[in-house]
Motif scaffolding. Structure first.
Motif, PDB file in Angstrom:
ATOM      1  N   ALA A  34      -4.504 -10.463   2.704  1.00 49.14           N
ATOM      2  CA  ALA A  34      -5.540  -9.544   2.209  1.00 49.14           C
ATOM      3  C   ALA A  34      -4.936  -8.420   1.366  1.00 49.14           C
ATOM      4  O   ALA A  34      -5.650  -7.810   0.566  1.00 49.14           O
ATOM      5  N   HIS A  35      -3.641  -8.151   1.509  1.00 48.88           N
ATOM      6  CA  HIS A  35      -3.042  -6.986   0.850  1.00 48.88           C
ATOM      7  C   HIS A  35      -1.694  -7.316   0.210  1.00 48.88           C
ATOM      8  O   HIS A  35      -0.680  -6.690   0.531  1.00 48.88           O
ATOM      9  N   PRO A  36      -1.665  -8.286  -0.690  1.00 47.61           N
ATOM     10  CA  PRO A  36      -0.365  -8.668  -1.275  1.00 47.61           C
ATOM     11  C   PRO A  36       0.322  -7.527  -2.023  1.00 47.61           C
ATOM     12  O   PRO A  36       1.547  -7.500  -2.112  1.00 47.61           O
ATOM     13  N   ARG A  37      -0.472  -6.566  -2.524  1.00 47.55           N
ATOM     14  CA  ARG A  37       0.162  -5.470  -3.259  1.00 47.55           C
ATOM     15  C   ARG A  37       0.864  -4.494  -2.315  1.00 47.55           C
ATOM     16  O   ARG A  37       1.825  -3.833  -2.704  1.00 47.55           O
ATOM     17  N   LEU A  38       0.384  -4.418  -1.075  1.00 45.44           N
ATOM     18  CA  LEU A  38       1.012  -3.484  -0.133  1.00 45.44           C
ATOM     19  C   LEU A  38       2.334  -4.017   0.406  1.00 45.44           C
ATOM     20  O   LEU A  38       3.185  -3.248   0.853  1.00 45.44           O
ATOM     21  N   VAL A  39       2.522  -5.335   0.364  1.00 43.87           N
ATOM     22  CA  VAL A  39       3.741  -5.936   0.911  1.00 43.87           C
ATOM     23  C   VAL A  39       4.939  -5.741  -0.017  1.00 43.87           C
ATOM     24  O   VAL A  39       6.087  -5.794   0.411  1.00 43.87           O
ATOM     25  N   ALA A  40       4.671  -5.496  -1.287  1.00 46.55           N
ATOM     26  CA  ALA A  40       5.761  -5.261  -2.253  1.00 46.55           C
ATOM     27  C   ALA A  40       5.244  -4.225  -3.258  1.00 46.55           C
ATOM     28  O   ALA A  40       5.278  -3.047  -2.973  1.00 46.55           O
ATOM     29  N   GLY A  41       4.710  -4.672  -4.416  1.00 45.26           N
ATOM     30  CA  GLY A  41       4.161  -3.695  -5.351  1.00 45.26           C
ATOM     31  C   GLY A  41       4.016  -4.264  -6.744  1.00 45.26           C
ATOM     32  O   GLY A  41       4.264  -5.460  -6.985  1.00 45.26           O
ATOM     33  N   THR A  42       3.672  -3.382  -7.655  1.00 46.39           N
ATOM     34  CA  THR A  42       3.412  -3.752  -9.045  1.00 46.39           C
ATOM     35  C   THR A  42       4.632  -4.451  -9.654  1.00 46.39           C
ATOM     36  O   THR A  42       5.736  -3.911  -9.617  1.00 46.39           O
ATOM     37  N   GLY A  43       4.418  -5.652 -10.163  1.00 44.73           N
ATOM     38  CA  GLY A  43       5.477  -6.364 -10.855  1.00 44.73           C
ATOM     39  C   GLY A  43       6.483  -7.051  -9.951  1.00 44.73           C
ATOM     40  O   GLY A  43       7.411  -7.693 -10.451  1.00 44.73           O
ATOM     41  N   ARG A  44       6.307  -6.938  -8.654  1.00 44.96           N
ATOM     42  CA  ARG A  44       7.279  -7.528  -7.731  1.00 44.96           C
ATOM     43  C   ARG A  44       6.918  -8.987  -7.430  1.00 44.96           C
ATOM     44  O   ARG A  44       5.750  -9.375  -7.419  1.00 44.96           O
TER      45      ARG A  44
ATOM     46  N   SER B 183       8.338  -4.613   2.135  1.00 43.66           N
ATOM     47  CA  SER B 183       9.386  -3.875   1.433  1.00 43.66           C
ATOM     48  C   SER B 183       8.667  -3.301   0.218  1.00 43.66           C
ATOM     49  O   SER B 183       8.673  -3.877  -0.862  1.00 43.66           O
ATOM     50  N   HIS B 184       8.016  -2.163   0.423  1.00 43.06           N
ATOM     51  CA  HIS B 184       7.087  -1.681  -0.603  1.00 43.06           C
ATOM     52  C   HIS B 184       7.795  -0.873  -1.686  1.00 43.06           C
ATOM     53  O   HIS B 184       8.949  -0.456  -1.525  1.00 43.06           O
ATOM     54  N   SER B 185       7.086  -0.662  -2.757  1.00 39.85           N
ATOM     55  CA  SER B 185       7.684  -0.068  -3.959  1.00 39.85           C
ATOM     56  C   SER B 185       7.550   1.445  -4.028  1.00 39.85           C
ATOM     57  O   SER B 185       7.949   2.040  -5.029  1.00 39.85           O
ATOM     58  N   GLY B 186       6.981   2.062  -2.996  1.00 37.13           N
ATOM     59  CA  GLY B 186       6.872   3.523  -3.016  1.00 37.13           C
ATOM     60  C   GLY B 186       5.876   4.040  -4.029  1.00 37.13           C
ATOM     61  O   GLY B 186       5.986   5.180  -4.489  1.00 37.13           O
ATOM     62  N   GLU B 187       4.892   3.197  -4.371  1.00 41.79           N
ATOM     63  CA  GLU B 187       3.825   3.641  -5.272  1.00 41.79           C
ATOM     64  C   GLU B 187       2.851   4.522  -4.479  1.00 41.79           C
ATOM     65  O   GLU B 187       2.890   4.573  -3.245  1.00 41.79           O
ATOM     66  N   ALA B 188       1.956   5.171  -5.214  1.00 41.11           N
ATOM     67  CA  ALA B 188       1.033   6.117  -4.573  1.00 41.11           C
ATOM     68  C   ALA B 188       0.268   5.451  -3.427  1.00 41.11           C
ATOM     69  O   ALA B 188       0.077   6.056  -2.361  1.00 41.11           O
ATOM     70  N   CYS B 189      -0.162   4.191  -3.616  1.00 41.97           N
ATOM     71  CA  CYS B 189      -0.951   3.522  -2.577  1.00 41.97           C
ATOM     72  C   CYS B 189      -0.135   3.310  -1.307  1.00 41.97           C
ATOM     73  O   CYS B 189      -0.655   3.413  -0.189  1.00 41.97           O
ATOM     74  N   HIS B 190       1.160   3.017  -1.466  1.00 41.25           N
ATOM     75  CA  HIS B 190       2.016   2.814  -0.294  1.00 41.25           C
ATOM     76  C   HIS B 190       2.276   4.133   0.429  1.00 41.25           C
ATOM     77  O   HIS B 190       2.201   4.223   1.659  1.00 41.25           O
ATOM     78  N   VAL B 191       2.593   5.141  -0.355  1.00 47.90           N
ATOM     79  CA  VAL B 191       2.945   6.442   0.216  1.00 47.90           C
ATOM     80  C   VAL B 191       1.751   7.045   0.954  1.00 47.90           C
ATOM     81  O   VAL B 191       1.883   7.554   2.076  1.00 47.90           O
TER      82      VAL B 191
END
Lengths: 345, 345
Positions: free
Chosen positions: B240-250, B90-98
């Motif tokens: 390996a990719h905890p930031r891709l599963v959600a996002g900054t501050g999540r 459930s990603h945050s729609g940040e540049a890396c996700h998009v």
């Protein structure tokens, strides 16, 4: 430690008042405490934790605005009915709200830098998007409380008190407002406040006390002449400007447009208060989990059960009473509605 | 009618798990049901309505992603570990996700118009503001579920099924995903689904079943070889990719960054699920009122009570475990925290 009244075993466990449905199932649910009282403080109906002090938040803005009128500040500074409505408002930061508050501040020789409420994006999504798309950032005037703060600055000017620090509990403005609030709630003094979302004190009242205060606001016949006149003036201002008290698509505006004999005011964390002047009663509710989505649904269910919403208004308010839940693809996937057999009046 | 289990008098009344404090007082509170189970479905701990089916929402995304791996679709279409993490996200729609979802779709010869999830603004506020300030509007790629949908399109392509309608319950993609989910939950078949926020089916499971499914995902030793390999691959991708599963501050990202041995996944309406591979157990919780603010606080309290969060991680996660409440003026006015003596493990 949580107070004893929060134990699941105690008799003031709030009943489930509002359901969130997805498809054919209940997905989530909200427990709601409420009290209905008259101006003498006699409780007509009650359920849940009605003797536990809750933070009344923005629900008391119409009561906070009384001091602006009674002090003579409103008359001296030519505060209009629209501005009194804004002083009682949690507005949506639409163009009409922003222009009116900006104009009021300018008449005092002030601008948004005098406001202590902090900035947030307009509650009205389209207005917030327009602001960002225009490359602007929200200011304190967009804060839903900016009208209340303009009123407090007006009162400070009238009292000859410093404008700086007008939001602090020991400032003459806040002391005067607290004294009025205590009288309206039938208390000699208020408990220690906490800090509201906009920086001013927010006082704990029980739902019984809040309901009694709104009964008096709506039907102030038993109060002194000055207070009575102030209550009448605030009520008339809100009734004349229901859009200024909240905004496009908001429950307060919709309810008071459809049923202008009512005065209703939302507060953060699931609080709602209402005055029913014809019946001489007031109503206060708290969604125990603080959910804003459940509060207007609970309010309308209570008002309808009390017979306070005419048939035509019920029809006009159907979307507020039982809001649809649509997903991001636009499909109707659920609904929020009162629990069956709730409220039990 | 609400099911019998929702009556206040029944023994599965969820305890108050999370408090919202303002100043020195409790302002609001949240009741939380939870279950901890092992891969054989044995319940280790339980409180509240653990036998009542709840919509699992996005909490099951890592389980929904299993079919993408097991079918051979992931291997055939060169789906990377980062993309598997996004399929579970459930990603945050940040540049890396998009960028990652856009690239994945392009590899399939598709763009955002193939996604059935609908558009919403990025959950990451700064990214949403940048988008609007640039005069752009959100697309379906910004939807927090766009990675899951890219995975579903990949599976549809692999199965030779039509891409149009891939979100519908009777489409081969959704039937395959449902069959896998049922197996992971220990069920012969799933109950009738409702429609999720992104248009795909969301199935009701009890908290016991959801906890058991996550126990199996985390410790799949007892499952067949294909399933075991798929579970291992999904877990490794997320790790390996905890930031891709959600996002900054999540919360999901923060928890799995601080405690990488855990797999945790949030779902809408107050759902959280976790796998504790070392203990061979899974955990599932539901905040009964659906409050997203309470779910990570409850999750961390449960994980800490289970001894699943190392001391250094507890310190790193203090802001997630007991979030501050600041008002619009930036003042610290309150806090969200677990109720005293909760959970009772």
């Amino acid at each position: 430690m949580p107070p004893e009244s929060m134990s699941a075993a105690t008799p003031d466990l709030a009943p489930i008042g509002v359901l969130v449905l997805r498809g054919a199932r209940i997905e989530s649910w909200h427990r709601v405490s409420y009290a209905v009282a008259d101006g003498a403080g006699r409780v007509r109906h009650a359920a849940g934790a009605v003797d536990r002090p809750i933070f009344t938040r923005s629900a008391v803005k119409p009561l906070q605005a009384l001091a602006l009128v009674e002090s003579g500040a409103a008359r001296r500074f030519g505060v209009s009915a629209a501005e009194l409505a804004l002083a009682s408002a949690s507005h949506s930061g639409e163009a009409c709200h922003v222009a009116a508050v900006t104009g009021w501040l300018a008449r005092l020789g002030l601008d948004q830098s005098a406001l202590a409420c902090g900035a947030h994006a307009p509650l009205h999504a389209a207005s917030a998007e327009r602001l960002l798309a225009a490359g602007q950032t929200p200011t304190a005037v967009h804060n839903n409380c900016s009208g209340k703060h303009a009123g407090m600055l007006t009162l400070a000017r009238h009292l000859g008190a410093p404008l700086a620090g007008y939001q602090r509990p020991d400032h003459p403005v806040q002391r005067r407002i607290a004294a009025t609030l205590a009288e309206m709630a039938g208390l000699a003094a208020l408990p220690t406040p906490a800090t509201d979302g906009c920086g001013v004190p927010t006082f704990p009242l029980t739902l019984k006390q809040l309901a009694g205060a709104f009964a008096r606001l709506g039907a102030p016949q038993g109060l002194g002449a000055m207070r009575r006149a102030a209550c009448d003036q605030i009520r008339a201002a809100i009734r004349a400007h229901p859009r200024l008290v909240a905004g496009t698509g908001r429950a307060c505006t919709a309810i008071m447009t459809a049923a202008p004999e009512l005065l209703v005011k939302t507060g953060a964390e699931g609080v709602y208060a209402a005055a029913l002047p014809e019946g001489g009663i007031g109503l206060a509710l708290k969604v125990e989990d603080g959910a804003g989505r459940a509060a207007p649904v609970a309010l309308l269910a209570l008002l309808e059960a009390l017979g306070a919403v005419p048939g035509a208004a019920c029809a006009a308010l159907a979307g507020t009473a039982r809001p649809e839940i649509r997903n991001h693809a636009g499909q109707l996937v659920g609904r929020i509605e009162p629990a069956p057999d709730w409220p039990d009046l």
